[in-house]
Design a protein around this motif. Sequence first.
Motif, PDB file in Angstrom:
ATOM      1  N   GLU A 192       0.829  -1.202   0.000  1.00 10.88           N
ATOM      2  CA  GLU A 192       0.000   0.000   0.000  1.00 10.88           C
ATOM      3  C   GLU A 192       0.866   1.256   0.000  1.00 10.88           C
ATOM      4  O   GLU A 192       0.556   2.237  -0.694  1.00 10.88           O
ATOM      5  N   VAL A 193       1.937   1.233   0.771  1.00 13.09           N
ATOM      6  CA  VAL A 193       2.838   2.389   0.807  1.00 13.09           C
ATOM      7  C   VAL A 193       3.421   2.654  -0.580  1.00 13.09           C
ATOM      8  O   VAL A 193       3.456   3.795  -1.050  1.00 13.09           O
ATOM      9  N   VAL A 194       3.871   1.603  -1.251  1.00 10.43           N
ATOM     10  CA  VAL A 194       4.443   1.767  -2.587  1.00 10.43           C
ATOM     11  C   VAL A 194       3.400   2.317  -3.548  1.00 10.43           C
ATOM     12  O   VAL A 194       3.665   3.252  -4.317  1.00 10.43           O
ATOM     13  N   ALA A 195       2.204   1.746  -3.517  1.00  8.41           N
ATOM     14  CA  ALA A 195       1.145   2.198  -4.420  1.00  8.41           C
ATOM     15  C   ALA A 195       0.791   3.658  -4.178  1.00  8.41           C
ATOM     16  O   ALA A 195       0.564   4.430  -5.130  1.00  8.41           O
ATOM     17  N   ARG A 196       0.758   4.066  -2.911  1.00  8.48           N
ATOM     18  CA  ARG A 196       0.437   5.464  -2.588  1.00  8.48           C
ATOM     19  C   ARG A 196       1.530   6.394  -3.087  1.00  8.48           C
ATOM     20  O   ARG A 196       1.250   7.485  -3.611  1.00  8.48           O
ATOM     21  N   ALA A 197       2.778   5.989  -2.931  1.00  8.31           N
ATOM     22  CA  ALA A 197       3.888   6.822  -3.394  1.00  8.31           C
ATOM     23  C   ALA A 197       3.820   7.028  -4.910  1.00  8.31           C
ATOM     24  O   ALA A 197       3.971   8.145  -5.415  1.00  8.31           O
ATOM     25  N   VAL A 198       3.590   5.937  -5.625  1.00  8.88           N
ATOM     26  CA  VAL A 198       3.525   6.019  -7.087  1.00  8.88           C
ATOM     27  C   VAL A 198       2.348   6.883  -7.523  1.00  8.88           C
ATOM     28  O   VAL A 198       2.473   7.719  -8.429  1.00  8.88           O
ATOM     29  N   ARG A 199       1.218   6.711  -6.867  1.00  6.60           N
ATOM     30  CA  ARG A 199       0.039   7.491  -7.247  1.00  6.60           C
ATOM     31  C   ARG A 199       0.258   8.982  -7.013  1.00  6.60           C
ATOM     32  O   ARG A 199      -0.135   9.818  -7.829  1.00  6.60           O
ATOM     33  N   MET A 200       0.869   9.315  -5.889  1.00  7.06           N
ATOM     34  CA  MET A 200       1.154  10.724  -5.635  1.00  7.06           C
ATOM     35  C   MET A 200       2.100  11.294  -6.690  1.00  7.06           C
ATOM     36  O   MET A 200       1.905  12.410  -7.189  1.00  7.06           O
ATOM     37  N   ALA A 201       3.135  10.544  -7.019  1.00  7.48           N
ATOM     38  CA  ALA A 201       4.139  11.041  -7.958  1.00  7.48           C
ATOM     39  C   ALA A 201       3.608  11.125  -9.381  1.00  7.48           C
ATOM     40  O   ALA A 201       3.917  12.068 -10.113  1.00  7.48           O
ATOM     41  N   VAL A 202       2.792  10.143  -9.775  1.00  2.00           N
ATOM     42  CA  VAL A 202       2.326  10.080 -11.165  1.00  2.00           C
ATOM     43  C   VAL A 202       1.028  10.860 -11.363  1.00  2.00           C
ATOM     44  O   VAL A 202       0.897  11.651 -12.296  1.00  2.00           O
ATOM     45  N   GLU A 203       0.047  10.612 -10.476  1.00  2.00           N
ATOM     46  CA  GLU A 203      -1.273  11.225 -10.651  1.00  2.00           C
ATOM     47  C   GLU A 203      -1.448  12.507  -9.845  1.00  2.00           C
ATOM     48  O   GLU A 203      -2.444  13.224 -10.041  1.00  2.00           O
ATOM     49  N   GLN A 204      -0.539  12.763  -8.901  1.00  2.00           N
ATOM     50  CA  GLN A 204      -0.603  13.957  -8.057  1.00  2.00           C
ATOM     51  C   GLN A 204      -1.886  13.990  -7.213  1.00  2.00           C
ATOM     52  O   GLN A 204      -2.472  15.056  -6.978  1.00  2.00           O
TER      53      GLN A 204
END
Length: 253
Positions: A192-204
């Motif tokens: 979940e942490v990884v998915a949240r990081a990627v979503r913040m970085a990619v989708e803002q």
Amino acid sequence: MNSVDLNADLGEGFGRWALGDDDALLGVVTSANVACGFHAGDPSTMHRICGAAVERSVAIGAQVGYRDLAGFGRRRIDYDLDELRDDILYQMGALEAFCRVAGGRVAYVKPHGALYNTAAVDEGQAGAVVAAVRAYDAALPVLCQPGSVLSRLAAGAGITVVGEGFADRGYRADGTLMPRSLPGAVVHNPDEVVARAVRMAVEQVVETADGELVPAPVASICVHGDTPGAVQLATRVRAGLTRAGLVVEPFRP
């Protein structure tokens, strides 16, 4: 975004008391928020971390906090605002000395703990942070939560603001961090942490505790260095960001 910064709080031991694996994290992150002696961090620790960060081309940020070693800077203090400004100036100057010895420099400023959370909503304390940065070096960026009072006042003073997202922290509906006293304030599931990081970085955007999506215009992702398994978690986050096609590197104001 085609690049993103990955930061962690480092140097948060004191004397004989150690916290986290600083050396291992310096091999993963691209920016190090180094404790400056008030909430954690002693001179020898600052000296060592600055030297290791410069050797590894990791950007060094002054992680300034309340004068609160006993509470690890996580207890709000209602300071005289001039005193708070001066305490922040003192911390930046202390870390800068060790950066210079190592052949580096303080590259940005990030408040720690309760100061971070208070400056996000309190104009007085946010103003003290801004006043300290302007007095010391107005070219230094401030790393803080997007949309916060601190981000607004810093931008208004001509200071570069770098938006920060927390991969391992829960968010409320207004986009602020959940208090650590509440269930769900810290995200423990590595996937979940990884998915949240990627979503913040990619989708803002970031998902709140209520399942809603709120804007998260961030250029830097934080993984806390004092959580169990922090090195492994940071490694997984960096790998996830890379798989998403992002270059992981220090932010460029």
